[in-house]
Design an enzyme around this catalytic site. Structure first.
Site, short mmCIF file in Angstrom:
data_model
loop_
_atom_site.label_atom_id
_atom_site.label_comp_id
_atom_site.label_asym_id
_atom_site.label_seq_id
_atom_site.Cartn_x
_atom_site.Cartn_y
_atom_site.Cartn_z
N CYS A 117 -1.49 4.44 -2.46
CA CYS A 117 -2.84 4.08 -2.02
C CYS A 117 -2.93 2.66 -1.47
O CYS A 117 -3.46 2.43 -0.38
CB CYS A 117 -3.83 4.29 -3.16
SG CYS A 117 -3.61 3.22 -4.60
N HIS A 163 -6.57 2.36 -8.22
CA HIS A 163 -6.64 3.14 -6.98
C HIS A 163 -7.58 2.44 -6.00
O HIS A 163 -8.54 1.78 -6.40
CB HIS A 163 -7.12 4.56 -7.25
CG HIS A 163 -7.05 5.47 -6.06
ND1 HIS A 163 -5.88 5.72 -5.38
CD2 HIS A 163 -8.03 6.20 -5.43
CE1 HIS A 163 -6.11 6.56 -4.38
NE2 HIS A 163 -7.41 6.85 -4.38
N HIS A 188 -7.74 7.79 2.30
CA HIS A 188 -6.87 7.15 1.31
C HIS A 188 -5.63 8.00 1.08
O HIS A 188 -5.57 9.18 1.45
CB HIS A 188 -7.61 6.94 -0.02
CG HIS A 188 -8.14 8.19 -0.67
ND1 HIS A 188 -8.02 8.45 -2.02
CD2 HIS A 188 -8.80 9.26 -0.15
CE1 HIS A 188 -8.59 9.60 -2.30
NE2 HIS A 188 -9.08 10.11 -1.20
#
Length: 350
Positions: free
Chosen positions: A248, A303, A315
């Site tokens: 990510c 994240h 993402h």
């Protein structure tokens, strides 16, 4: 009267907390050895200020008959060893330790300049251009002196070009190197390119001159959001930063880097960049390029996603098996989960 060993360990921890709190970007591996009334501080640090403070504090330990400061300031190298390196492979895995079984913590792409802190066999502890530290096998890099590394970085005898997914091929047509996004080569005359290890070949694929990158890839949120979808479908890979596999924060960092905007490596580090943004009840206040942060585990940001406008995000995630789109106001179970673990949003570009 002899001092307390616990007090010595607390002293070391205080210096670590003040000058090298994050082992991902600073080395501070210092132990205390006590023998009777003698004490020694031993280990390594990459931070001159930490070494200086520890030495100052050690000098004030008058309750011990002998205090030795044996902390090595990195880089640690013999006079004939080179401490500058340039990645000569397409992608160099950065591992958490000097063993092939160690976890990949990040990667460095071809042409990236590194500082070599220390060696363990054929493994090199290196600091990358984003400040991240990891162990890279010597087979992935070309060692140089400082002048050579600087000359490579500036494109001596040529121009620096940036890859958008190209190849360097030999005169026989065989591929010499596959260049990921953000890889750097030196473009010579007659369509030739030089690699960091000195080999030359012909470029095939998409490359742009470093000097013109700001034209095609301006540091602008809308432009960054236009680039991000080119990564759709890239598989998820822990520690990855390329289209071969990306995590990510590596995705966010790599896309921003192509636009000349440099972000830290990990999501919790990125979550401290820029200014906080009120996303609104349904995330309608988010502008293109705003970053959203999440806690998959309590107590720590783990994240990051990027808004392409309002609740629409892009993402790299396990939930999408790679780079994909989601709607923070959507009804899918995964999107409901993202809302549940959402922490905050930040605007990292004006």
């Amino acid at each position: 009267m002899k001092g307390s060993t616990e007090a010595l360990k607390e002293l070391v921890q205080e210096v670590r907390d003040a000058y090298a709190p994050d082992p991902r970007t600073a080395v501070f591996e210092v132990d205390v050895e006590v023998h009777g009334d003698r004490v020694a501080f031993v280990g390594f640090t990459s931070e001159p200020a930490a070494a200086e403070e520890l030495h100052r504090r050690a000098a004030g330990l008058t309750e011990w008959t002998e205090v030795a400061d044996r902390v090595q300031l990195l880089p640690e190298a013999h006079p004939d060893e080179l401490v500058h390196a340039v990645v000569s492979a397409a992608v160099a895995p950065m591992l958490g330790g000097p063993r092939i079984q160690s976890t990949q913590v990040s990667q460095s792409v071809l042409g990236s300049r590194l500082i070599v802190f220390r060696r363990e066999g054929r493994w090199l502890q290196c600091k990358g251009p984003d400040g991240y530290i990891g162990w890279i096998h010597a087979g992935y890099v070309a060692l140089m002196d400082e002048a050579g590394a600087r000359a490579w970085e500036m494109g001596a005898d040529g121009d620096v070009w940036i890859s958008l997914g190209a190849e360097v091929v030999g005169d026989d047509g065989e591929i010499m190197a596959r260049l990921p996004w953000n890889a750097r080569i030196t473009r010579l005359g007659s369509g030739l390119a030089r690699l960091p290890d000195g080999r030359t070949g012909h470029v095939r694929g998409e490359v742009i001159p470093l000097g013109a990158r700001a034209i095609g890839f301006p540091t602008d949120p809308t432009a960054i959001c236009a680039t991000a979808p080119r990564w759709l479908g890239v598989p998820y890979l822990w520690g990855g930063i390329t289209m071969g596999g990306v995590d990510c924060s590596g995705f966010v960092q790599a896309v921003h880097r192509m636009h000349g905007h440099h972000l830290p490596r990990d999501s919790d580090q990125q979550s401290r960049v820029g200014e906080p943004v009120d996303p609104g009840e349904n995330f309608q206040n988010l502008l293109p390029g705003d970053l959203l942060f999440y806690a998959e585990q309590p107590g720590r940001c783990t994240h990051v996603t990027m808004s392409v406008g309002g609740s629409q995000i892009i993402h790299a995630s396990l939930g999408n098996a790679g780079v994909g789109r989601n709607d923070m106001a959507g009804r899918r179970s995964y999107e409901r989960e993202l809302r549940r673990i959402f922490l905050w949003a930040r605007r990292v570009l004006p």
